[in-house]
Design an enzyme around this catalytic site. Structure first.
Site, PDB file in Angstrom:
ATOM      1  CB  ALA A  47     -26.006   3.249   0.297  1.00 13.16           C
ATOM      2  CB  SER A  49     -29.512   4.997   6.177  1.00 12.24           C
ATOM      3  OG  SER A  49     -28.606   4.978   7.267  1.00 12.24           O
ATOM      4  N   GLY A  51     -27.971   7.353   9.272  1.00  8.59           N
ATOM      5  CA  GLY A  51     -27.531   6.736  10.523  1.00  8.59           C
ATOM      6  C   GLY A  51     -26.024   6.878  10.693  1.00  8.59           C
ATOM      7  CB  VAL A  52     -23.838   6.410  13.675  1.00  9.68           C
ATOM      8  CG1 VAL A  52     -24.142   4.985  14.085  1.00  9.68           C
ATOM      9  CG2 VAL A  52     -22.406   6.764  14.021  1.00  9.68           C
ATOM     10  CG  ASP A  53     -23.707   1.609  11.417  1.00 12.47           C
ATOM     11  OD1 ASP A  53     -22.838   1.813  12.276  1.00 12.47           O
ATOM     12  OD2 ASP A  53     -24.713   0.900  11.627  1.00 12.47           O
ATOM     13  CG  LEU A  73     -32.357   4.777  -2.251  1.00 14.12           C
ATOM     14  CD1 LEU A  73     -32.559   3.279  -2.448  1.00 14.12           C
ATOM     15  CD2 LEU A  73     -32.419   5.506  -3.593  1.00 14.12           C
ATOM     16  CB  CYS A 141     -35.080  -3.705   1.605  1.00 15.89           C
ATOM     17  SG  CYS A 141     -34.536  -1.993   1.467  1.00 15.89           S
ATOM     18  N   GLY A 165     -23.085   0.782   4.802  1.00 15.88           N
ATOM     19  CA  GLY A 165     -22.718   0.601   6.204  1.00 15.88           C
ATOM     20  C   GLY A 165     -23.102  -0.758   6.746  1.00 15.88           C
ATOM     21  CB  CYS A 237     -36.507   1.169   8.125  1.00 16.71           C
ATOM     22  SG  CYS A 237     -36.918   0.843   6.406  1.00 16.71           S
TER      23      CYS A 237
HETATM   24  N1  LIG Z   1     -32.743   4.976   2.803  1.00 16.29           N
HETATM   25  C1  LIG Z   1     -31.521   4.620   2.482  1.00 16.29           C
HETATM   26  N2  LIG Z   1     -30.885   5.241   1.466  1.00 16.29           N
HETATM   27  C2  LIG Z   1     -29.624   4.873   1.113  1.00 16.29           C
HETATM   28  N3  LIG Z   1     -28.942   3.897   1.734  1.00 16.29           N
HETATM   29  C3  LIG Z   1     -29.536   3.245   2.737  1.00 16.29           C
HETATM   30  C4  LIG Z   1     -30.840   3.575   3.178  1.00 16.29           C
HETATM   31  N4  LIG Z   1     -31.162   2.769   4.210  1.00 16.29           N
HETATM   32  C5  LIG Z   1     -30.090   1.984   4.413  1.00 16.29           C
HETATM   33  N5  LIG Z   1     -29.107   2.266   3.537  1.00 16.29           N
HETATM   34  C6  LIG Z   1     -27.783   1.612   3.427  1.00 16.29           C
HETATM   35  O1  LIG Z   1     -27.880   0.268   3.881  1.00 16.29           O
HETATM   36  C7  LIG Z   1     -27.037   0.074   5.024  1.00 16.29           C
HETATM   37  C8  LIG Z   1     -27.657  -0.891   5.996  1.00 16.29           C
HETATM   38  O2  LIG Z   1     -28.932  -0.441   6.335  1.00 16.29           O
HETATM   39  P1  LIG Z   1     -29.549  -0.709   7.779  1.00 16.29           P
HETATM   40  O3  LIG Z   1     -30.983  -0.316   7.686  1.00 16.29           O
HETATM   41  O4  LIG Z   1     -29.185  -2.067   8.207  1.00 16.29           O
HETATM   42  O5  LIG Z   1     -28.844   0.426   8.589  1.00 16.29           O
HETATM   43  P2  LIG Z   1     -27.889   0.466   9.823  1.00 16.29           P
HETATM   44  O6  LIG Z   1     -27.050  -0.762   9.990  1.00 16.29           O
HETATM   45  O7  LIG Z   1     -28.678   0.930  10.970  1.00 16.29           O
HETATM   46  O8  LIG Z   1     -26.901   1.616   9.282  1.00 16.29           O
HETATM   47  P3  LIG Z   1     -27.010   3.171   9.478  1.00 16.29           P
HETATM   48  O9  LIG Z   1     -26.444   3.460  10.853  1.00 16.29           O
HETATM   49  O10 LIG Z   1     -26.158   3.717   8.367  1.00 16.29           O
HETATM   50  O11 LIG Z   1     -28.464   3.540   9.347  1.00 16.29           O
HETATM   51  C9  LIG Z   1     -26.834   1.476   5.590  1.00 16.29           C
HETATM   52  O12 LIG Z   1     -25.657   1.564   6.359  1.00 16.29           O
HETATM   53  C10 LIG Z   1     -26.759   2.297   4.330  1.00 16.29           C
HETATM   54  O13 LIG Z   1     -25.502   2.211   3.713  1.00 16.29           O
END
Ligand SMILES: Nc1ncnc2c1ncn2[C@@H]1O[C@H](COP(=O)(O)OP(=O)(O)OP(=O)(O)O)[C@@H](O)[C@H]1O
Length: 402
Positions: A47, A49, A51-53, A73, A141, A165, A237
């Site tokens: 999944a 997003s 982002g770095v994670d 998504l 979510c 992540g 978000c």
């Molecule tokens: N729009 C998206 N589409 C697919 N997967 C998502 C999306 N948003 C979040 N995720 C998944 O859910 C995890 C946790 O989301 P969160 O919003 O907490 O992001 P985060 O900890 O800032 O991680 P990241 O650095 O990957 O954005 C993300 O690491 C990713 O695997």
């Protein structure tokens, strides 16, 4: 720790993750020690997003030798999100996810989930505020778009697991996989994942739960990902710059209807408020009522009357919270005392549980000592040590005699 020692730990932790990438996505059977336990996943959906994670998760998954498919998504209005910095899940973020996938040489798909996200997360968020509650949309979510929709897609794609992540740990226990707090307490997201079902947990992988953020960034640099220095995403978000009222207002134009601030004990009108959505149980600031003999706090919100109820701090003391839609992950432990967290930033406090906890049944959390500022609409998450036992939505509370 000296700077050199820190750099050394960072490098060795990152190196350890690289050498053991396969183990992060292992296919654990329900019984520890079963034959399937040591198998690495062959096809992994990540999944992503943007982002770095989640980018690092995708990189580690690819590094493990598995076939990796990234899915992003699109969750809310594209145009609007592009305009602001730090926005997630739209515009720039989708491009970032795509660029990472290209760099890693993995497949990447974007699915438009705006309508279901709006209905299952954003509208519920706005409705909850209008009902005088303080909602947590990230939990909804995770329960919906992330762990139901994404999981279905991953299964349809024939993946062995879905990796995200999130900073939580999935640990094989005697009765199956357990959900545990992340190693890094500042990053731990277990509060937001209490609704994960056992079946979902069986299929999910959280490779970052055992790492600290600097290690994750070091890995991003190692893999040459352009998101290595990207700022962390903001709290919610789809809420621009923390202005949740603007989101509620768009759905409920009457969100800012003013009303009375009433003393909860005397019923006296003490002032006017700017709309109930701006107030949360436990809040003291921003009440703008002068000439008080003692500090007053928001002790309740009467949505039907459009009133904010205030009272002395003692009125905030709660002896129990009634929770609904409960989810239990694995059996209740026989020998480990339970604690509960009633806000994302609260410390877990000792509790006992009453009722059939789990499978959606209502239950009661009884606090060992009076707990302050328990707000309906928030989640109560129950722990046994680091293990997440489950949780539910706080529906109502019992006042404590203090
Ligand atoms: N729009 C998206 N589409 C697919 N997967 C998502 C999306 N948003 C979040 N995720 C998944 O859910 C995890 C946790 O989301 P969160 O919003 O907490 O992001 P985060 O900890 O800032 O991680 P990241 O650095 O990957 O954005 C993300 O690491 C990713 O695997």
């Amino acid at each position: 720790m000296s700077a050199n020692a820190q750099i050394f730990t960072l490098a060795s932790d990152a190196d350890f993750a690289l050498r053991n990438a396969g183990a992060l996505f292992q296919l654990t059977g329900t019984a520890p020690g079963s034959a399937s336990e040591s198998l690495s996943a062959r096809r992994i959906v990540v999944a992503m997003s943007g982002g770095v994670d989640s980018s690092v998760v995708a990189a580690l998954a690819a590094h493990s030798g598995a076939e990796v498919i990234g899915i992003t998504l699109q969750l809310y209005d594209h145009g609007e999100a592009v305009k602001r910095k730090g926005a997630c899940c739209a515009g720039d973020d989708i491009r970032d996810a795509r660029a990472v996938a290209d760099r890693l040489g993995i497949a990447h798909y974007v699915f438009d989930h705006e309508t279901s996200f709006r209905e299952s997360v954003v509208e519920t968020f706005a409705d909850e505020y209008m009902a005088g509650r303080t909602p947590i949309p990230c939990i909804r979510c995770n329960m919906g778009p992330k762990f139901v929709d994404l999981l279905t897609m991953a299964r349809d794609l024939g993946a062995d697991c879905l990796a995200t992540g999130h900073y939580v740990r999935r640990i094989m226990g005697q009765h199956g996989p357990e959900l545990h707090r992340a190693i890094d307490p500042a990053r731990d997201q277990s509060y937001f994942l209490y609704g994960t079902t056992e079946a979902q947990l069986d299929y999910l992988r959280f490779p970052l739960g055992g790492m600290e953020k600097p290690v994750v960034r070091a890995l991003a640099e190692h893999f040459g990902l352009k998101v290595a220095a990207k700022p962390d995403s903001q709290d919610i978000c789809f809420v621009p710059d923390g202005d949740y009222a603007s989101v509620v207002r768009r759905i409920h134009p009457q969100a800012d209807d003013a009303g009375d601030i009433l003393h909860a004990q005397t019923g006296n009108v003490l002032g006017r408020h700017r709309g109930i959505i701006h107030y949360t149980v436990g809040q003291r600031r921003g009440l703008e009522i002068g000439g008080l003999a003692e500090p007053l706090y928001v002790v309740g919100i009467d949505a039907a009357r459009g009133a904010v109820l205030v009272g002395p701090r003692a009125m905030l003391a709660v002896s129990a919270a009634h929770i609904t839609e409960t989810n239990r992950i694995g059996p209740l432990p026989a020998d480990v005392p339970l604690t509960a967290k009633v806000r994302s930033l609260a410390k877990p406090v000792p509790i006992t549980l009453e009722g059939d906890f789990g499978d959606g049944a209502p239950a009661t959390i009884r606090f060992a000592a009076p707990e302050y500022g328990v707000a309906p609409g928030q989640a109560a998450v129950i722990y046994a040590g680091d293990r997440v036992i489950g949780g539910g939505w706080i529906d109502s509370t019992e006042k404590a005699a203090v």
